[in-house]
Design an enzyme around this catalytic site. Structure first.
Site, short mmCIF file in Angstrom:
data_model
loop_
_atom_site.label_atom_id
_atom_site.label_comp_id
_atom_site.label_asym_id
_atom_site.label_seq_id
_atom_site.Cartn_x
_atom_site.Cartn_y
_atom_site.Cartn_z
N ASP A 167 4.23 0.80 -1.45
CA ASP A 167 4.47 2.21 -1.15
C ASP A 167 4.05 3.10 -2.32
O ASP A 167 4.42 2.85 -3.48
CB ASP A 167 5.96 2.42 -0.84
CG ASP A 167 6.28 3.84 -0.47
OD1 ASP A 167 5.76 4.31 0.54
OD2 ASP A 167 7.06 4.49 -1.21
N GLU B 81 -0.60 1.94 -0.63
CA GLU B 81 -0.64 3.33 -0.18
C GLU B 81 -0.93 4.15 -1.43
O GLU B 81 -0.17 4.10 -2.40
CB GLU B 81 0.68 3.78 0.43
CG GLU B 81 0.62 5.23 0.88
CD GLU B 81 1.99 5.88 1.05
OE1 GLU B 81 2.06 6.92 1.73
OE2 GLU B 81 2.98 5.37 0.50
#
Length: 581
Positions: free
Chosen positions: A244, A281
């Site tokens: 993330d 990401e």
């Protein structure tokens, strides 16, 4: 068994195990570590007290039966008997499916989700990407405020349920990717700062103090994160990790944390004899993330490509607010640029940021599968005020065009759960904070954020209202109705073509050739002998494909193959895939 904990600032550490206490000893070989032995078995509850303070859960807890604030429990990883022999699935040629356990079914458990995996196998999916599973306060949430980074959220079923899920996925030939959050810890139930310098004020992030990756004590913090990642891959047979928001990992050391992580994961893959993937990401548009370490890069295996999403979204919807403004001037040209060059912002000026952004990607050296392409994700749906999907905004024909571009583009495609049948349910932002003050702060913050964009307070769903989560659960009864069944059949056909046609998984990004008409709103591209055309306008389009004979492999609306003039006549809001001889 032996218990150990890193608590460098403590003068005394006491183990509380099954009602008994034992003073731990300093480890003479590892600064800041404490250890001791006690009788324990699978399920034994325990915790640590620092300097006679309250009993706290283990930072490396494998199970939190009573939630993040309760005692930890011992997990014997050897008790589960795996049913499936699994050699792994590599990322090249993959089709990913992002899944949130708590809303994939109304039951909201890993076991219930496992019962729906046959749907994905029949669809042609190769990897299921699970949103975060680490424990968080309450029962329902997105999972990005997790704590206890080594454990599985108990309401989802705990560690045994995750093993059953992975086993069933592997039995069906599906790889499993897990979303992990290393850039911040949840605000509630997080006791890591009590044990040691897991956070640092040296850097700030949107969530406050940064995770300590480069300040004093960071060696142990980095090891904590790396070993947690390896535990998911090893103990649960996970096939890859989605990392993330890696742009929020503030690290000034010569060897970046992500390079250290990729080195460790590649070593584990070699040891296990199966492929393991790290998918970032990233908001950086920096190709060094997905460049091999031996070539001077970080060595991650792939990254999400928001630029493709943003250009596609603007082309489909015409929206131009916020960061979409950068892509709204000429969306068809933007699609052409991302399809051939990967990034839209590759050193170009970003009006949203007020500066130049990104770096060119060498498409002759970067394999196309290292970029993930998608038309919808949990972020891009759930961070809208009402969590409305594309299906709530555009026609089934335009949904078919979005699917056509996503599933035939050079990138590794990823779907968001329910997208494949144009799910009529929204996917909204929901929480279940047990701290009333935090719950109210989140509620007010959410409404304040969207009030700035003109939304009335009563139109922004209350994250704490159980109905918000209920609305976000997939409705599996939709599959047999229209337009859902037709959209689902289209996705199945496109995914089958991706698996059948080698040109659609060719890693050569430079081989993609694009033509488009901004005013007429059509775009066509070539990948080897495969030709793809989409018409986003309501009116039919005449698209020149050239003189070579072409056969229609799939079409959303009936289409005749091009005649001698090489012109393909595409109905409005439709997509076509052809094979030229």
């Amino acid at each position: 068994m032996q218990f150990e904990v890193w608590a460098p600032q403590a003068d005394r550490v006491t183990l509380h195990c099954e009602g008994a206490t034992r003073a731990l000893e300093r480890d003479p070989d590892r600064a800041g570590w404490w250890w001791g032995e006690a009788e324990a078995r699978d399920g034994t509850r325990y915790g640590f007290a620092l300097d006679d303070g309250p009993v706290l859960p283990d930072p490396r807890s494998r199970r939190q039966p009573d939630g993040p604030d309760g005692l930890s429990a011992v997990v014997d990883q050897g008790t589960y008997v795996w049913r499936t022999q699994w050699a792994g699935r590599p990322l090249p040629g993959a089709v990913l499916y992002e899944l949130h356990v708590g809303t994939y079914t109304r039951e909201g458990t890993l076991d219930a989700a496992a019962e729906r995996l046959e749907h994905l196998a029949e669809l042609g999916i190769t990897h299921v990407e699970l949103m975060p599973l680490s424990p968080f306060p309450g029962r329902h949430g997105w999972g990005y405020e997790g704590v206890s980074l080594w454990a599985v959220h108990e309401p989802y079923g705990g560690p045994e349920a995750l093993k059953r899920f992975v086993d069933r996925a592997h039995e069906l030939g599906l790889g499993v990717v897990l979303d992990v959050v290393h850039n911040h810890f949840g605000p509630s139930g997080n006791y890591l700062p009590v044990f040691g310098p897991y956070l640092t004020d040296t850097h700030q992030t949107p969530w406050g103090a940064a995770v300590n990756l480069d300040a004093p004590g960071s060696d142990e913090v980095r090891a904590f994160l790396v070993q947690s990642a390896l535990a998911w891959l090893r103990d649960y047979r996970i096939d890859g990790l989605r990392l993330d928001a890696v742009h929020a990992l503030k690290d000034t050391r010569a060897c970046h944390f992500l390079e250290e992580l990729s080195t460790a994961v590649d070593a584990l893959a070699a040891d296990l004899g199966r492929p393991l993937s790290l998918i970032a990401e990233s908001d950086l548009n920096d190709p060094r993330l997905i460049t091999a370490r031996e070539a001077g890069g970080i060595g991650l295996h792939a990254q999400w490509n928001d630029d493709f999403h943003h250009t596609l979204h603007v082309a489909l919807t015409g929206e131009s607010q916020g960061y979409y403004a950068d892509f709204a001037r000429a969306p068809m040209a933007g699609l052409a640029k991302t399809l051939t060059g990967g990034y839209f912002h590759d050193g170009t000026y970003s009006s949203f940021r007020g500066r130049r952004h990104g770096r060119p990607l060498d498409r002759t050296r970067t394999a196309a599968h290292r970029l993930l392409g998608y038309g919808q994700t949990h972020d891009q749906v759930g961070n809208r005020a009402q969590g409305d999907r594309l299906a709530a905004t555009i026609s089934p024909g335009l949904l078919a065009c979005a699917a056509t571009l996503t599933l035939t583009a050079p990138f590794t495609p990823m779907l968001f759960m329910g997208e494949e049948w144009a799910a009529g349910t929204p996917w909204q932002f929901f929480t279940d904070h047990t701290d009333p003050e935090l719950a109210e702060a989140v509620r007010r913050g959410r409404r304040r954020e969207f009030a700035a964009h003109g939304w009335a307070e009563e139109d922004v769903p209350d994250p704490q209202d159980p109905a918000t989560r209920e609305r976000s659960c997939l409705d599996w009864s939709e599959l047999d109705g229209e337009p859902h069944a037709r959209v689902l059949a289209w996705y199945r056909r496109l995914i089958a073509l991706r698996h059948e046609q080698p040109d659609l998984t060719d890693p050569d990004l430079a081989d993609t050739k694009v033509a488009y008409d901004e005013r007429e709103r059509w775009l066509a591209f070539r990948r080897g002998d495969v030709r793809v055309a989409v018409n986003l306008a309501k009116e039919p389009a005449a698209i020149p494909l050239g003189p070579r004979k072409a056969d229609v492999l799939a079409a959303w609306e009936p289409v005749e193959a091009p005649g001698a003039d090489g012109v393909l006549h595409v109905p409005g809001e439709s997509g076509v895939v052809l094979l030229q001889g």
